[in-house]
Enzyme design. Structure first.
Site, short mmCIF file in Angstrom:
data_model
loop_
_atom_site.label_atom_id
_atom_site.label_comp_id
_atom_site.label_asym_id
_atom_site.label_seq_id
_atom_site.Cartn_x
_atom_site.Cartn_y
_atom_site.Cartn_z
N LYS A 66 0.83 -1.21 0.00
CA LYS A 66 0.00 0.00 0.00
C LYS A 66 0.87 1.26 0.00
O LYS A 66 1.71 1.44 0.87
CB LYS A 66 -0.91 -0.02 1.23
CG LYS A 66 -1.72 1.26 1.44
CD LYS A 66 -2.51 1.19 2.75
CE LYS A 66 -3.17 2.51 3.10
NZ LYS A 66 -3.86 2.46 4.42
N ASP A 74 -2.49 10.35 4.07
CA ASP A 74 -3.90 9.97 4.22
C ASP A 74 -4.63 10.94 5.14
O ASP A 74 -4.51 10.87 6.36
CB ASP A 74 -4.01 8.55 4.76
CG ASP A 74 -5.46 8.08 4.84
OD1 ASP A 74 -6.32 8.70 4.19
OD2 ASP A 74 -5.71 7.09 5.55
N LYS A 97 -10.00 12.51 8.75
CA LYS A 97 -9.52 12.04 10.05
C LYS A 97 -9.48 13.20 11.05
O LYS A 97 -9.41 14.37 10.66
CB LYS A 97 -8.10 11.49 9.91
CG LYS A 97 -7.96 10.23 9.10
CD LYS A 97 -6.49 9.84 8.99
CE LYS A 97 -6.31 8.57 8.19
NZ LYS A 97 -6.80 7.38 8.91
N ASP A 129 1.63 6.09 5.78
CA ASP A 129 0.63 5.20 5.21
C ASP A 129 1.10 4.55 3.91
O ASP A 129 0.36 3.80 3.29
CB ASP A 129 -0.69 5.95 4.99
CG ASP A 129 -1.91 5.06 5.19
OD1 ASP A 129 -1.77 3.99 5.81
OD2 ASP A 129 -3.00 5.44 4.74
N GLU A 160 -9.42 3.77 2.20
CA GLU A 160 -8.92 3.91 0.83
C GLU A 160 -7.85 2.88 0.48
O GLU A 160 -7.67 2.54 -0.69
CB GLU A 160 -8.36 5.33 0.63
CG GLU A 160 -6.93 5.57 1.10
CD GLU A 160 -6.73 5.37 2.59
OE1 GLU A 160 -5.62 4.94 2.98
OE2 GLU A 160 -7.65 5.62 3.38
N ARG A 215 -7.62 -0.32 0.94
CA ARG A 215 -8.12 -1.55 0.32
C ARG A 215 -8.56 -1.32 -1.12
O ARG A 215 -8.56 -2.25 -1.94
CB ARG A 215 -9.26 -2.12 1.16
CG ARG A 215 -10.50 -1.26 1.26
CD ARG A 215 -11.39 -1.65 2.44
NE ARG A 215 -10.73 -1.40 3.72
CZ ARG A 215 -11.23 -1.72 4.91
NH1 ARG A 215 -12.41 -2.31 4.98
NH2 ARG A 215 -10.58 -1.45 6.02
#
Length: 523
Positions: A285, A290, A297, A308, A369, A371
């Site tokens: 990933k 993020d 968030k 991330d 996001e 996945r």
């Protein structure tokens, strides 16, 4: 930005005669014992490798260390000026815990001890390690652990400070590892491997620690591709137009909210002569930052979301090590990269996205996001052809809640998950297999699409498992696969410990490389 490098070599000179700035020895705790001379409880026991140092101190070394507060606890570091008793001006005793019965300390104990000692000796140009190394079948694993620990413990991110820092000490420049025979071919091979592997871990850490404004998807793709080409890997980079045209709906959707467009990087290693014929795919990933997107968030701690992309950093760095180590299996790395930002062009809750394998996903939370981009990359890996697929990502806060910040969660094909657990035990990157229950999948049924991106009722129960269940939808039936959730282990926000420094850890680079060796040896 590249961190300062530490060099590593073997030496078989008597440790007491080495011309170094410090000599590191191991010390065990002996709880309940009492020294007859000093009356101190918990007498220390020097580990093997320290015999000549102890002789130079006329048998008073353990007593002196105890007076300085040494207990032999794991990772404890005590420094003692030698005052000319040996060539090195400083003896450093690193704790190894209780003496193991009939065996040498575990590789992980040695790895952490070497890391702690080398980190504590920052500022010393040249350091020697005289730690216990068995002379049996475990010798190679012990030497590998010491070498890796020394190189990783000496890591320090270069950083961005514009003024000299008077208290900042440079990492140890050169580490010598004391062994019985420095010319031994097996020992030399372990050192060469440790340098390649630790170099990959350090590079992964550098990428994770880099400020997110300097490593947005196009820049990240460029730096990975350049390093891969230099290493001799085959490189393919898809830009935003190619991703859209190729049907990578997940990567495109997540990346469309940022002015820095998404990328998919594929790195390919092909062994000479085709190797064993087995094919391994690695997927990581690469969310370079993020915010959570529209489902934004909280501000607290959001700055750590530069990490991330730790999964992609690990896969990219592992592929560079693969190029150097040349295993007998074909390995391809897939790095989907995007920046998850809120804007007028962001994907939204309620959107339906068509993924690379044709499945349609109802988006309920734009902060799920990872996945989305991984689903596309995993489907592409299966389409290209592979026997084993290992995917790693800082995917869910549920992993930290379930297993803490050191143990990764593993989901997928049961037999492969067990191999990941074993690899984690061997490398000091622990992982624990988790289930993929049918009721979790049922909770992700969508009224309008093939699957919801998260639980359709927004129930967070089994949150880590929801991620694994979702990713399973993008793996071909004939492919053995494992999802490794490193939300906790991928980034260390606490104080340095063992061979972990603050920031990116490089987990699970060493696990992935161990798994590739396992596939090469055992299929």
């Amino acid at each position: 930005m590249t961190s300062p490098r530490t060099t590593l070599s073997l030496v078989d000179t008597d440790p007491a005669e080495l011309a170094v700035d410090a000599i590191v020895i191991g010390v065990h705790s002996q709880s309940g014992a009492q020294d007859a001379t000093s009356g101190l409880a918990g007498t220390l026991l020097l580990s093997s490798g320290a015999e000549s140092i102890a002789a130079a101190f006329d048998g008073k070394l353990t007593e002196t260390l105890a007076l300085l507060g040494a207990t032999g606890g794991p990772g404890e570091v005590i420094k003692l000026a030698t005052l000319g008793t040996v060539t090195a001006p400083l003896v450093v005793a690193v704790g190894l815990g209780a003496e193991p019965t009939g065996a040498a300390p575990s590789p992980e104990t040695l790895r952490r001890a070497a890391g702690a000692a080398v980190r504590a000796l920052a500022g010393a140009p040249r350091v020697a390690l005289a730690l216990p190394l068995p002379d049996d079948a475990d010798a190679a694993a012990a030497l590998r652990a010491v070498a890796e620990g020394a190189l990783l413990g000496g890591y320090r991110f270069a950083g961005y400070k514009t003024r000299p820092q008077p208290t900042r000490r440079e990492p140890v420049a050169e580490v010598l590892v004391s062994v019985p025979d420095a010319s031994d071919a097996t020992a030399q091979a372990e050192i060469a491997r440790a340098q390649a592997v630790a170099g990959a871990v350090r590079l992964s850490r550098d990428w994770v620690n880099t400020a997110p404004n300097e490593l947005r998807p196009p820049a990240f793709a460029e730096v990975v591709a350049a390093a891969a080409r230099e290493a001799g890997l085959e490189v393919e980079v898809l830009d935003e137009a190619e991703l859209k045209a190729g049907g990578y709906g997940g990567i495109t959707a997540v990346g469309q909210g940022s002015e820095a467009p998404p990328r998919l990087v594929k790195l390919t290693y092909t062994p000479e002569g085709g190797g064993t014929g087995k094919r391994v795919a690695l997927v990581g990933k690469g969310i370079t930052f993020d915010t959570g997107g529209i489902s934004i968030k909280p501000a607290q701690g959001m700055w750590e979301m530069k990490s991330d992309m730790a999964g992609a950093a690990a896969v990219g760095a592992a592929m560079l090590a693969v190029a150097a180590l040349k295993p007998s299996v074909a390995v391809s790395g897939y790095l989907p990269m995007a920046e998850n930002m809120p804007s007028g062009t962001s994907y939204r809750p309620g959107d339906v996205v068509t993924m690379f394998n044709g499945k349609r996903v109802e988006v309920l939370n734009t902060d799920a996001e990872g996945r989305m981009i991984l689903g596309d990359a995993m489907a592409r890996a299966c389409a290209d052809g592979c026997d084993y697929l290992f995917e790693t990502s800082t995917l869910t806060g549920g992993q930290v809640i379930s297993l803490g910040k050191r143990i990764a969660g593993v989901m997928g094909t049961p037999e492969l998950c067990e191999r990941v657990r074993a690899a984690g035990d061997a490398t000091g990157e622990p992982a624990w297999p988790m289930p993929l229950p049918d009721d979790v999948r049922k909770g992700m049924d969508s009224d309008v699409a093939d699957i919801s991106q998260v639980n359709a009722g927004m129930d967070r129960a089994g949150h880590m498992l929801q991620g694994g269940v979702f990713l399973r939808e993008f793996v071909a039936e004939d492919v053995a696969w494992a999802h490794i959730d490193i939300a906790g282990p991928g980034y260390h926000s606490g104080e340095p410990t063992g061979y972990w420094t603050k920031g990116g850890t490089g987990v699970p680079v060493r696990t992935l490389l161990h798994l590739i060796d396992d596939v090469a040896a055992n299929g």
